[in-house]
Design an enzyme around this catalytic site. Sequence first.
Site, mmCIF file in Angstrom:
data_model
loop_
_atom_site.group_PDB
_atom_site.id
_atom_site.type_symbol
_atom_site.label_atom_id
_atom_site.label_comp_id
_atom_site.label_asym_id
_atom_site.label_seq_id
_atom_site.Cartn_x
_atom_site.Cartn_y
_atom_site.Cartn_z
ATOM 1 N N TYR A 196 0.824 -1.214 0.000
ATOM 2 C CA TYR A 196 0.000 0.000 0.000
ATOM 3 C C TYR A 196 0.850 1.251 0.000
ATOM 4 O O TYR A 196 2.063 1.198 0.177
ATOM 5 C CB TYR A 196 -0.969 -0.004 1.187
ATOM 6 C CG TYR A 196 -0.351 0.310 2.540
ATOM 7 C CD1 TYR A 196 0.455 -0.611 3.196
ATOM 8 C CD2 TYR A 196 -0.573 1.539 3.155
ATOM 9 C CE1 TYR A 196 1.013 -0.318 4.437
ATOM 10 C CE2 TYR A 196 -0.019 1.842 4.403
ATOM 11 C CZ TYR A 196 0.778 0.907 5.035
ATOM 12 O OH TYR A 196 1.338 1.202 6.257
ATOM 13 N N LYS A 223 6.382 -1.662 1.769
ATOM 14 C CA LYS A 223 5.209 -1.126 2.482
ATOM 15 C C LYS A 223 4.079 -2.145 2.346
ATOM 16 O O LYS A 223 3.170 -2.001 1.531
ATOM 17 C CB LYS A 223 4.840 0.257 1.922
ATOM 18 C CG LYS A 223 4.024 1.097 2.909
ATOM 19 C CD LYS A 223 4.079 2.563 2.569
ATOM 20 C CE LYS A 223 3.095 3.405 3.360
ATOM 21 N NZ LYS A 223 3.267 3.396 4.804
ATOM 22 N N GLU A 265 12.640 2.131 13.575
ATOM 23 C CA GLU A 265 11.701 3.218 13.278
ATOM 24 C C GLU A 265 10.573 3.212 14.291
ATOM 25 O O GLU A 265 10.699 2.573 15.348
ATOM 26 C CB GLU A 265 11.186 3.101 11.833
ATOM 27 C CG GLU A 265 10.587 1.756 11.496
ATOM 28 C CD GLU A 265 10.126 1.623 10.051
ATOM 29 O OE1 GLU A 265 9.969 2.624 9.351
ATOM 30 O OE2 GLU A 265 9.887 0.476 9.638
ATOM 31 N N LEU A 280 11.286 1.458 6.689
ATOM 32 C CA LEU A 280 10.686 1.961 5.463
ATOM 33 C C LEU A 280 11.399 3.238 5.027
ATOM 34 O O LEU A 280 11.712 4.086 5.874
ATOM 35 C CB LEU A 280 9.199 2.253 5.724
ATOM 36 C CG LEU A 280 8.401 2.620 4.486
ATOM 37 C CD1 LEU A 280 8.136 1.387 3.622
ATOM 38 C CD2 LEU A 280 7.071 3.265 4.862
#
Length: 291
Positions: free
Chosen positions: A34, A149, A181, A205
């Site tokens: 996505y 993702k 992250e 990411l």
Amino acid sequence: MSTQTAWLNGEWQPLEAARVSPLDRGFLFGDGVYEVIPVYERRVFAFKPHLQRLKHSLEATGIPNPHTDEEWEALCNSLVERHPWTDQYLYIQVTRGVQPKRDHLPQNCLVPTVFAYTSELKPMDEAVLQRGVRCITTQDIRWQRCDIKAITLLANVMMKLEAQRAGADDAILIRNGMVSEGTASNVMIVEGQSLVTPPLDHHLLGGITRQILLNCAPAIGLLPVEEPISIQRLYQADEIWLTSSTKEALPVVELDERSVGDGTPGPVWQAMRSHYQQEKQRLVQQRGGAS
Ligand code: PDD
């Protein structure tokens, strides 16, 4: 009935009426990817890097890219045009498609499912920005391909729930003693005149906001640094920010029940906040946005 119109496999329909098969591999296996793309002043922000990342996710998972770049851009623009809000966030999801028989091994004739819709993007609550957020650190329990993702977000959900149970707003994820992250954001720290964030690899990411902020750093007198951040270094940071398309840069004022800096959103965050608003203005005027 919703006023939102969704795109599903080549057709526009009311969001609430949109239906996918329970045999869709996205539903059964989380087999999909996505994107979330912000829209400011009715213009799609940083379209090129978002499209690039979507293509990376598709390529890495072996899901065929169902559209040309021009078709993706037209779809994003149509979503914006069909909705009244000045600022929006577009959600685009591509799954490997519907497979009649449940099997981990995908058939290679599948037609990807494409779903896209948009929502109003409201600015972050001013009270939250004034106060900052509280985080815990937790072990990053995700897989080894966090550069994709993927819609498979169960680990992220579990870590977010863990933060909530601890009375915090979010969690900063630690893998082998190093920061990767946030549960849905990148992490940056301010150390003196440096803006430091972990380098890109399979454990995080490639955030679009992360890159824009790194690009902005020199304009407010900061040196952008991509370097591994140990948990000890994180605890000693002057400031900690969570960054994403929907949060922009969010100041973390408490980490594992210890104050970050003096426990209020820091001066460098304040300076970046106003600079980032100008940069957004500049980039939305410029077709294709950030590179
Ligand atoms: N998530 N890392 C993770 C795990 C994320 O889910 C996100 C964003 C980011 C930041 O990426 P960007 O700056 O391109 O938004 C980093 C989106 C907003 C989401 O899942 O809703």
